[in-house]
Motif scaffolding. Structure first.
Motif, PDB file in Angstrom:
ATOM      1  N   LEU A  13       0.831  -1.192   0.000  1.00 22.92           N
ATOM      2  CA  LEU A  13       0.000   0.000   0.000  1.00 22.92           C
ATOM      3  C   LEU A  13       0.871   1.249   0.000  1.00 22.92           C
ATOM      4  CD1 LEU A  13      -1.989  -2.235   0.794  1.00 22.92           C
ATOM      5  CD2 LEU A  13      -3.030  -0.638   2.411  1.00 22.92           C
ATOM      6  N   GLU A  14       0.319   2.364  -0.476  1.00 23.84           N
ATOM      7  CA  GLU A  14       1.109   3.586  -0.579  1.00 23.84           C
ATOM      8  C   GLU A  14       1.524   4.146   0.773  1.00 23.84           C
ATOM      9  OE1 GLU A  14      -0.974   6.679  -2.610  1.00 23.84           O
ATOM     10  OE2 GLU A  14      -2.837   6.368  -1.504  1.00 23.84           O
ATOM     11  N   VAL A 131      -9.782   4.918   0.888  1.00 22.44           N
ATOM     12  CA  VAL A 131      -9.147   4.236  -0.231  1.00 22.44           C
ATOM     13  C   VAL A 131      -7.731   4.775  -0.440  1.00 22.44           C
ATOM     14  CG1 VAL A 131     -11.269   3.689  -1.445  1.00 22.44           C
ATOM     15  CG2 VAL A 131     -10.136   5.870  -1.870  1.00 22.44           C
ATOM     16  N   CYS A 132      -6.889   3.928  -0.979  1.00 25.70           N
ATOM     17  CA  CYS A 132      -5.509   4.333  -1.263  1.00 25.70           C
ATOM     18  C   CYS A 132      -5.039   3.566  -2.482  1.00 25.70           C
ATOM     19  CB  CYS A 132      -4.604   4.045  -0.066  1.00 25.70           C
ATOM     20  SG  CYS A 132      -4.479   2.278   0.344  1.00 25.70           S
ATOM     21  N   ARG A 133      -3.882   3.908  -2.960  1.00 26.07           N
ATOM     22  CA  ARG A 133      -3.321   3.176  -4.088  1.00 26.07           C
ATOM     23  C   ARG A 133      -2.405   2.066  -3.574  1.00 26.07           C
ATOM     24  NH1 ARG A 133      -1.271   6.212  -9.165  1.00 26.07           N
ATOM     25  NH2 ARG A 133       0.114   7.371  -7.774  1.00 26.07           N
ATOM     26  N   ALA A 134      -2.261   1.024  -4.380  1.00 29.46           N
ATOM     27  CA  ALA A 134      -1.465  -0.128  -3.982  1.00 29.46           C
ATOM     28  C   ALA A 134      -0.902  -0.791  -5.229  1.00 29.46           C
ATOM     29  CB  ALA A 134      -2.305  -1.116  -3.186  1.00 29.46           C
ATOM     30  N   ILE A 135       0.001  -1.735  -5.018  1.00 33.42           N
ATOM     31  CA  ILE A 135       0.615  -2.444  -6.142  1.00 33.42           C
ATOM     32  C   ILE A 135       0.871  -3.887  -5.736  1.00 33.42           C
ATOM     33  CG2 ILE A 135       2.984  -1.821  -5.482  1.00 33.42           C
ATOM     34  CD1 ILE A 135       3.606  -1.558  -8.494  1.00 33.42           C
ATOM     35  N   ILE A 136       0.686  -4.808  -6.680  1.00 33.15           N
ATOM     36  CA  ILE A 136       1.013  -6.222  -6.479  1.00 33.15           C
ATOM     37  C   ILE A 136       2.339  -6.494  -7.170  1.00 33.15           C
ATOM     38  CG2 ILE A 136       0.293  -8.599  -6.926  1.00 33.15           C
ATOM     39  CD1 ILE A 136      -2.607  -7.600  -6.945  1.00 33.15           C
ATOM     40  N   VAL A 137       3.325  -6.969  -6.397  1.00 32.50           N
ATOM     41  CA  VAL A 137       4.679  -7.178  -6.926  1.00 32.50           C
ATOM     42  C   VAL A 137       5.233  -8.498  -6.407  1.00 32.50           C
ATOM     43  CG1 VAL A 137       5.161  -4.704  -7.129  1.00 32.50           C
ATOM     44  CG2 VAL A 137       5.718  -5.904  -4.998  1.00 32.50           C
ATOM     45  N   GLU A 145      11.134   0.287  -3.467  1.00 29.84           N
ATOM     46  CA  GLU A 145      10.990   0.256  -4.921  1.00 29.84           C
ATOM     47  C   GLU A 145       9.522   0.176  -5.315  1.00 29.84           C
ATOM     48  OE1 GLU A 145      12.385  -2.389  -8.826  1.00 29.84           O
ATOM     49  OE2 GLU A 145      13.144  -2.904  -6.830  1.00 29.84           O
ATOM     50  N   ALA A 146       8.749  -0.630  -4.575  1.00 26.15           N
ATOM     51  CA  ALA A 146       7.323  -0.743  -4.852  1.00 26.15           C
ATOM     52  C   ALA A 146       6.617   0.597  -4.635  1.00 26.15           C
ATOM     53  CB  ALA A 146       6.694  -1.819  -3.969  1.00 26.15           C
ATOM     54  N   LEU A 147       6.996   1.301  -3.564  1.00 30.95           N
ATOM     55  CA  LEU A 147       6.390   2.608  -3.283  1.00 30.95           C
ATOM     56  C   LEU A 147       6.740   3.618  -4.373  1.00 30.95           C
ATOM     57  CD1 LEU A 147       6.998   2.839   0.575  1.00 30.95           C
ATOM     58  CD2 LEU A 147       4.821   2.452  -0.601  1.00 30.95           C
ATOM     59  N   GLU A 148       7.955   3.519  -4.890  1.00 29.13           N
ATOM     60  CA  GLU A 148       8.361   4.418  -5.973  1.00 29.13           C
ATOM     61  C   GLU A 148       7.550   4.146  -7.234  1.00 29.13           C
ATOM     62  OE1 GLU A 148      12.388   5.704  -8.479  1.00 29.13           O
ATOM     63  OE2 GLU A 148      12.542   4.361  -6.757  1.00 29.13           O
ATOM     64  N   LYS A 149       7.258   2.863  -7.502  1.00 30.53           N
ATOM     65  CA  LYS A 149       6.445   2.513  -8.665  1.00 30.53           C
ATOM     66  C   LYS A 149       5.039   3.084  -8.525  1.00 30.53           C
ATOM     67  CE  LYS A 149       8.844  -1.784  -9.964  1.00 30.53           C
ATOM     68  NZ  LYS A 149       9.040  -1.519 -11.400  1.00 30.53           N
ATOM     69  N   ALA A 151       4.210   5.768  -6.768  1.00 26.98           N
ATOM     70  CA  ALA A 151       4.313   7.224  -6.894  1.00 26.98           C
ATOM     71  C   ALA A 151       4.501   7.659  -8.342  1.00 26.98           C
ATOM     72  CB  ALA A 151       5.462   7.733  -6.029  1.00 26.98           C
ATOM     73  N   CYS A 152       5.171   6.822  -9.142  1.00 31.37           N
ATOM     74  CA  CYS A 152       5.465   7.177 -10.532  1.00 31.37           C
ATOM     75  C   CYS A 152       4.336   6.813 -11.497  1.00 31.37           C
ATOM     76  CB  CYS A 152       6.752   6.495 -10.983  1.00 31.37           C
ATOM     77  SG  CYS A 152       8.243   7.121 -10.172  1.00 31.37           S
ATOM     78  N   THR A 153       3.317   6.119 -10.990  1.00 34.49           N
ATOM     79  CA  THR A 153       2.191   5.737 -11.847  1.00 34.49           C
ATOM     80  C   THR A 153       1.149   6.844 -11.843  1.00 34.49           C
ATOM     81  OG1 THR A 153       2.518   3.379 -11.341  1.00 34.49           O
ATOM     82  CG2 THR A 153       0.373   4.040 -12.244  1.00 34.49           C
ATOM     83  N   PRO A 154       0.896   7.470 -12.967  1.00 38.84           N
ATOM     84  CA  PRO A 154      -0.080   8.579 -13.000  1.00 38.84           C
ATOM     85  C   PRO A 154      -1.493   8.083 -12.752  1.00 38.84           C
ATOM     86  CG  PRO A 154       0.619   8.004 -15.227  1.00 38.84           C
ATOM     87  CD  PRO A 154       1.486   7.201 -14.298  1.00 38.84           C
ATOM     88  N   ILE A 155      -2.312   8.933 -12.155  1.00 35.61           N
ATOM     89  CA  ILE A 155      -3.722   8.613 -11.959  1.00 35.61           C
ATOM     90  C   ILE A 155      -4.430   8.747 -13.302  1.00 35.61           C
ATOM     91  CG2 ILE A 155      -5.855   9.324 -10.815  1.00 35.61           C
ATOM     92  CD1 ILE A 155      -4.139  10.319  -8.494  1.00 35.61           C
ATOM     93  N   PRO A 156      -5.077   7.697 -13.774  1.00 33.95           N
ATOM     94  CA  PRO A 156      -5.676   7.742 -15.123  1.00 33.95           C
ATOM     95  C   PRO A 156      -6.956   8.574 -15.167  1.00 33.95           C
ATOM     96  CG  PRO A 156      -6.179   5.654 -14.067  1.00 33.95           C
ATOM     97  CD  PRO A 156      -5.258   6.389 -13.131  1.00 33.95           C
ATOM     98  N   HIS A 157      -7.188   9.183 -16.310  1.00 30.20           N
ATOM     99  CA  HIS A 157      -8.423   9.943 -16.546  1.00 30.20           C
ATOM    100  C   HIS A 157      -9.068   9.569 -17.876  1.00 30.20           C
ATOM    101  CE1 HIS A 157      -7.805  12.650 -13.109  1.00 30.20           C
ATOM    102  NE2 HIS A 157      -6.523  12.651 -13.446  1.00 30.20           N
ATOM    103  N   ASP A 158      -8.585   8.486 -18.489  1.00 26.61           N
ATOM    104  CA  ASP A 158      -9.068   8.106 -19.817  1.00 26.61           C
ATOM    105  C   ASP A 158      -9.763   6.749 -19.830  1.00 26.61           C
ATOM    106  OD1 ASP A 158      -6.843   6.547 -19.266  1.00 26.61           O
ATOM    107  OD2 ASP A 158      -6.022   6.687 -21.300  1.00 26.61           O
ATOM    108  N   GLN A 159     -10.227   6.294 -18.662  1.00 28.06           N
ATOM    109  CA  GLN A 159     -10.790   4.944 -18.603  1.00 28.06           C
ATOM    110  C   GLN A 159     -12.005   4.786 -19.501  1.00 28.06           C
ATOM    111  OE1 GLN A 159     -10.081   6.855 -15.806  1.00 28.06           O
ATOM    112  NE2 GLN A 159      -9.737   5.548 -14.029  1.00 28.06           N
ATOM    113  N   VAL A 160     -12.919   5.757 -19.484  1.00 27.01           N
ATOM    114  CA  VAL A 160     -14.122   5.646 -20.310  1.00 27.01           C
ATOM    115  C   VAL A 160     -13.748   5.570 -21.784  1.00 27.01           C
ATOM    116  CG1 VAL A 160     -16.179   6.880 -21.099  1.00 27.01           C
ATOM    117  CG2 VAL A 160     -15.698   6.707 -18.658  1.00 27.01           C
TER     118      VAL A 160
END
Length: 362
Positions: A13-14, A131-137, A145-149, A151-160
């Motif tokens: 988790l972040e 809610v928070c952001r998380a990653i499976i690694v 390193e997981a936390l950096e990934k 942080a470097c992942t942009p929040i998407p706005h193009d899902q639709v």
């Protein structure tokens, strides 16, 4: 429960929390927003619901995968869930209808999964902290390193834009009575089936189809579908509703509800941990009836922003958030939850009949 000696993946988790477990599905990394889902059944419908695009689901029900995957039950052709977290995964389904295991479908669709996690503790963490952001690694990746990934992942706005159809397509039924145009913001197959079963031919159009193009099709009614992300990211659909209102009956579901609210000048806000699952009580203010509903949303309409022309028709019994709106003068209505919910509950499928009645002119 997964043997701790075989843990090969972890959820980070972040906030730095780490939950080790065992992987299934696709062996990929995916940084997404984390949410919990309280449904007891229907994991296939949730995994294939476009509304869950770019999100990692934590299933509160402890055993997932036990009835496999059935071809007829997909809500979309290509599942776009970000990831799946479960307490215990069963890769040996018992169901005469199943054609693949959940893990096989997730692997085909590039969706990572992890089991062996204390999902009760993780759910409480989301409920208490939001809610928070998380990653499976992989288990051996350093947490930093997981936390950096993340942080470097942009929040998407193009899902639709990504999940909507590229060109219009048709779902016809025998001896149809009505023609409905469905604006595809991430539409579920069961919504289309519900309309077909009520005598509607459905023309599904891309999310950015204009009101002018829709009206040229001479529809009896227009449906604004569910979908992922925020209503702030689909301003063209809001503008389409503004031009359609009063000209043709309009029905909005989930994201479509938020879009309709915005078309009438309302604002929205994000919930602390959203409503996700199949057991949410909603009160119909017109009848006083309590409906058990299926839900999947992170945002709600701000009550102080609702226009005088709009009426609140449904509220959530647990937190009093707005679950339904209506503008009778314009023949427009919407609900935040899913009346088509599969595999259930079906308490709210009468809303499709209400849509039919508006198209009849009743």
């Amino acid at each position: 429960m997964a043997d701790k000696m075989n843990f090969n993946r972890k959820l980070v988790l972040e906030d730095g929390s780490v939950y080790p477990g065992r992987g299934f599905g696709a062996n990929v990394e995916r940084a997404c927003e984390l949410f919990f889902n309280t449904a007891v059944v229907g994991y296939q419908e949730m995994v294939s619901d476009p509304s869950c695009t770019d999100m990692i689901a934590v299933m509160t029900y402890p055993l997932i995968g036990n009835y496999g995957i059935t071809d007829e039950d997909f809500e979309s052709k290509v599942p776009t869930l970000g990831g799946l977290v479960v307490s215990e995964y069963n890769d040996q389904p018992s169901n005469f209808r199943y054609t693949k295991t959940l893990s096989e479908v997730m692997e085909d669709s590039g969706i990572p999964g992890i089991e062996g996690i204390d999902t009760r503790a993780l759910t409480r963490r989301i409920r208490d902290n939001g809610v928070c952001r998380a990653i499976i690694v992989d288990i051996d990746m350093h947490t930093e390193e997981a936390l950096e990934k993340i942080a470097c992942t942009p929040i998407p706005h193009d899902q639709v834009m990504r999940v909507s159809c590229r060109k219009k397509w048709y779902s016809r039924t025998a001896n149809h009575k009505y023609n409905v145009v469905a604006v595809d913001c991430g539409i579920k197959n069961s919504i289309i089936r519900a309309l077909n079963e009520r005598g509607c031919n459905v023309t599904v159009v891309p999310w950015n189809t204009t009101a002018y193009e829709i009206l040229k099709m001479k529809p009896d009614g227009v449906l604004i579908s569910n979908g992922p992300g925020s209503s702030d990211d689909v301003k063209p659909v809001v503008e389409t509703v503004q031009e359609l209102r009063g000209k043709v009956p309009v029905f909005g579901i989930s994201l479509g509800h938020l879009i309709i609210a915005k078309a009438y000048g309302a604002t929205t806000t994000k919930l602390k941990f959203g409503h996700h699952g199949g057991n949410h009580p909603v009160k119909n203010l017109e009848t006083g009836r309590i409906e058990i509903t299926s839900q999947g949303h992170a945002c709600v309409v701000n009550p102080d922003s609702i226009a005088d022309t709009m009426t609140v028709t449904h509220i959530n019994v647990i937190d009093n958030t707005i679950e339904g709106l209506s503008c009778p003068a314009d023949r427009v209505f919407s609900v935040q939850y899913h009346p088509e919910s599969n595999p259930g509950p079906q308490d709210s499928d009468y809303l499709f009949d209400k849509f039919i009645a508006l198209m009849k002119g009743e």
